[in-house]
Structure formats: C-alpha cells, structure tokens
Design a protein around this motif. Structure first.
Motif, short mmCIF file in Angstrom:
data_model
loop_
_atom_site.label_atom_id
_atom_site.label_comp_id
_atom_site.label_asym_id
_atom_site.label_seq_id
_atom_site.Cartn_x
_atom_site.Cartn_y
_atom_site.Cartn_z
N PHE A 300 0.84 -1.20 0.00
CA PHE A 300 0.00 0.00 0.00
C PHE A 300 0.88 1.26 0.00
O PHE A 300 0.61 2.23 -0.71
CB PHE A 300 -0.92 -0.03 1.23
CG PHE A 300 -1.85 1.15 1.33
CD1 PHE A 300 -2.99 1.25 0.53
CD2 PHE A 300 -1.61 2.17 2.26
CE1 PHE A 300 -3.85 2.33 0.64
CE2 PHE A 300 -2.47 3.26 2.37
CZ PHE A 300 -3.60 3.34 1.57
N THR A 304 0.74 3.95 -3.00
CA THR A 304 0.04 5.22 -2.74
C THR A 304 0.96 6.32 -2.20
O THR A 304 0.50 7.45 -2.00
CB THR A 304 -1.07 5.02 -1.69
OG1 THR A 304 -0.44 4.61 -0.47
CG2 THR A 304 -2.09 3.98 -2.13
N PHE A 333 -8.23 1.79 4.29
CA PHE A 333 -7.37 0.67 3.84
C PHE A 333 -7.31 -0.43 4.92
O PHE A 333 -7.43 -1.62 4.62
CB PHE A 333 -5.96 1.22 3.53
CG PHE A 333 -4.88 0.17 3.54
CD1 PHE A 333 -4.83 -0.82 2.56
CD2 PHE A 333 -3.90 0.17 4.54
CE1 PHE A 333 -3.83 -1.80 2.58
CE2 PHE A 333 -2.91 -0.81 4.56
CZ PHE A 333 -2.87 -1.80 3.59
N GLU A 337 -8.57 -4.02 3.92
CA GLU A 337 -7.52 -4.98 3.56
C GLU A 337 -6.87 -5.70 4.75
O GLU A 337 -6.35 -6.80 4.58
CB GLU A 337 -6.40 -4.25 2.79
CG GLU A 337 -6.89 -3.55 1.56
CD GLU A 337 -6.42 -4.24 0.29
OE1 GLU A 337 -5.72 -5.26 0.38
OE2 GLU A 337 -6.77 -3.73 -0.78
#
Ligand code: DP6
Length: 360
Positions: A300, A304, A333, A337
């Motif tokens: 991530f 990002t 997130f 996730e």
C-alpha cells in the motif's frame, strides 16, 4: 540521581484509611527495550509514544492494620478476585518497600480494569503497573504533602519500572525516553523522562491502530525474552544500535522526516523480533498473519506513497502507525484490507496520549 534519592524522609502525617483511583495508559515503543540487568535496569535506551485509549483504571483502598510483619492485599480484575495476579504484586511490593516504607502498615484492596479486552494479547503490565504505582504514590503524598508534582511523577515512574520496565514510560506523555544515553539530556536508567527536544507537527496526534492478530497467551513471556539477551551473540551490537537509533531519531523528529521515521521504527520492530529468532533457545512470536499485514502495508505504501508504517511489540499484534492528516484513507485501507487478518476481525483505534490521570 540514585536509587537512594527515592527513599522518603520521615512521614509528616498519619493516615488511617482511604481510597485512591488512577487511570494510566499503555505505551508503544519506537526504539525497543529488550535486554535488562537486575531490577529492570535496561541494557539500552528506549523511546515510546504514550497511548490514549488503551488504559488501566485502578482503585486502591487502604486501611491501617496492627500486624506489620507482612504485606496484605487482595486483587480484583473486573470485580472478580484474581489470586493469580498476587505473586507479581507481592514481588513488586518486596522490591519497592524500601522506597515506600508504609506498605506493611496497611491492608490494601486493589481493584483494576482495562479499557481493552484482557485477552487481547495487549500487554497490560505497562498500564497496570503504572496505575498501581501512581495509587501508591497518592497514598504517600498524603503523608508527605510537600512533594512536588515533578518529584511525584519521577518517583511514580521509578516505582512503575520496578514492576515492569516499560511501565515507567506510561506516567506522562507524549514521547518518553527511558535509559541513560548521550542524546537526551537528563535521561536515566531509573525512570522515564519526557523527550525534551523539538517535535515536528507531523508527529502530533500520531495514530496507532492495533491489529489483534493473536489474542492468546504468548508462548514466551517478555521476562524470559529479556533474559535471553544475556550471552546473546548480537547483544552488544544491538544495544549500541539502540543508542545510535535514538541519536538518528532526533533530527527526524525535529524536521518531520516521515520517511526517515518509518525506516527507523520498522527496522527497530524487526530487529526486536530478529533478537528473538537468534536467541538460544530461539523463538518466534509473529504469526503468518503478522507477515501478511506487514506485506500489505508495504505494498500500500509503495502504491500510494502514503506514510503508513508499523511497529510490533513482543507478540503477534501489529501496531499500524500513521499521521493524523491521513487517518481517513489509511483507516479505510485498514478496514478493507487488513482487518481480515485479525482474530475475529478485532482491532483497536488509538493515538498518542498525554499520560496518566488522577481520578479521585
Ligand atoms: C518488546 O516492560 O514487558 O514491549 O521489564 O520484564 O516487565 P519487564 O518487560 P516489559 O518489556 C517490554 C518489551 C517490549 C519493548 C518495549 O516496550 O520497549
């Protein structure tokens, strides 16, 4: 200061009975305490964020007793008698009696509760031992009314350390250093001190979402783990590394360098677990889901450019650390996730806090 400085002057007034309540938070180390000498004298300096929501609330009721030959106390967790907590508190009382000479003169009822589930795998020793130390200090303060706030906090931290090392970092906030080192003036092996230098806005209200990967009892306790640092092949380098990391953290905290912060704290977390894996006997406290979460965080972050990071304590749970201004995206997130890797989907949202509170 030395240990001797914590032995009190003769008490000025007499008290018979009463009740005190404190709430004290947990803390999460950025630079880890792992390895100690006798009585929780740390082998290296550590620094932690004091937390806000994960805390212990303890009430100590006390009444004068005639027989002063031994300690007398009962312990209750969530209203239920907990005899299995007694040996740890007995040891604590034995260690601190010289600094609180009134302990055998009273019978104590210790009632305690945590804001986080007892079986969450979150260590309650830091919040629990600091709350108890603060209650005992409030009792002493009634007999030594001139004790300043500063001396009170310092001695509470000193006593909490004798209960559990990391507990000495839970009295105050928001960044606490424990363990003598050349970077932080006034630092001591005996008690925690507030980090005295400039801290950039980026680190204010830093968030800690604790992912409860494994809520079971740990197979290896922290005490055993600390002891395995004696004769550990990498001990000397590790202790030096903690000193170096503290020195390196100073400009990072000052300038708000989030990239530098992330590298340093993630390396500290993995080094802690590397020390466990390279002890003799060796052990692993991370679980497969701990690694799944770490890999997801790294992916991530790469995708990002976000400043999400993690740290670990001596267990399988993952502390996800991130700046407040990115909380919405990162929490989204985490929910979509990461929560799937938590036991029963459980996690706790916390953030930097400012220390313990006297309730009454
Ligand atoms: C990995 O303070 O629980 O969380 O002094 O034996 O009670 P004792 O150990 P404890 O150890 C904490 C270890 C750690 C790192 C840290 O908090 O700095």
């Amino acid at each position: 200061m030395t240990e001797q400085d914590f032995i009190p002057k003769p008490y000025l007034s007499d008290i018979e009975n009463g009740k005190v309540t404190w709430e004290s938070p947990s803390n999460i180390a950025l630079i880890k305490y792992w390895g100690k000498k006798k009585d929780q004298i740390p082998e290296n300096p550590s620094i932690s964020f004091t937390l806000s929501n994960c805390k212990t609330i303890t009430t100590v009721s006390y009444s004068k007793k005639a027989d002063t030959s031994s300690f007398e106390f009962d312990v209750f967790l969530d209203g239920k008698m907990k005899d299995d907590f007694k040996p740890k508190i007995q040891t604590f009382f034995e260690r601190i009696e010289v600094y609180l000479p009134f302990l055998k003169e009273f019978k104590f009822k210790i009632e305690t509760e945590n804001t986080f589930p007892h079986s969450s795998g979150i260590a309650s020793s830091a919040s629990g031992m600091s709350a108890l130390a603060l209650c005992l200090m409030s009792i002493e303060k009634q007999m030594l009314p001139d004790l300043s706030q500063k001396s009170f906090n310092k001695k509470a931290s000193f006593l909490a350390r004798l209960g559990s090392g990391s507990a000495c970092r839970s009295i105050e906030g928001d960044l606490i250093v424990w363990g003598e080192n050349k970077t932080v003036e006034g630092s001591s092996d005996l008690f925690g001190v507030q980090y005295p230098y400039k801290v950039h806005e980026n680190f204010k209200e830093y968030q800690d979402t604790i992912l409860l990967v494994d809520k079971g009892e740990k197979q290896v306790s922290s005490s055993v783990g600390h002891n395995l640092m004696h004769n550990h092949p990498f001990a000397k380098n590790r202790f030096q590394q903690a000193h170096d990391n503290l020195e390196n953290l100073k400009p990072i905290l000052e300038s708000g360098d989030l990239g530098g912060f992330i590298s340093l704290i993630e390396s500290e977390a993995l080094t802690l677990h590397a020390m466990m894996m390279t002890s003799m006997p060796y052990f692993i406290l991370m679980k497969p889901n701990t690694l799944e979460i770490i890999n997801k965080i790294w992916k991530f972050r790469q995708e990002t450019n976000s400043n999400i990071s993690f740290t670990l304590d001596a267990g399988a749970n993952v502390h996800v650390l991130y700046p407040k201004n990115k909380a919405t995206e990162i929490l989204e997130f985490i929910k979509s996730e990461l929560v799937a890797y938590c036991q029963n989907g459980h996690y706790i949202c916390d953030q930097i806090g400012f220390g313990a509170n006297h309730i009454k």
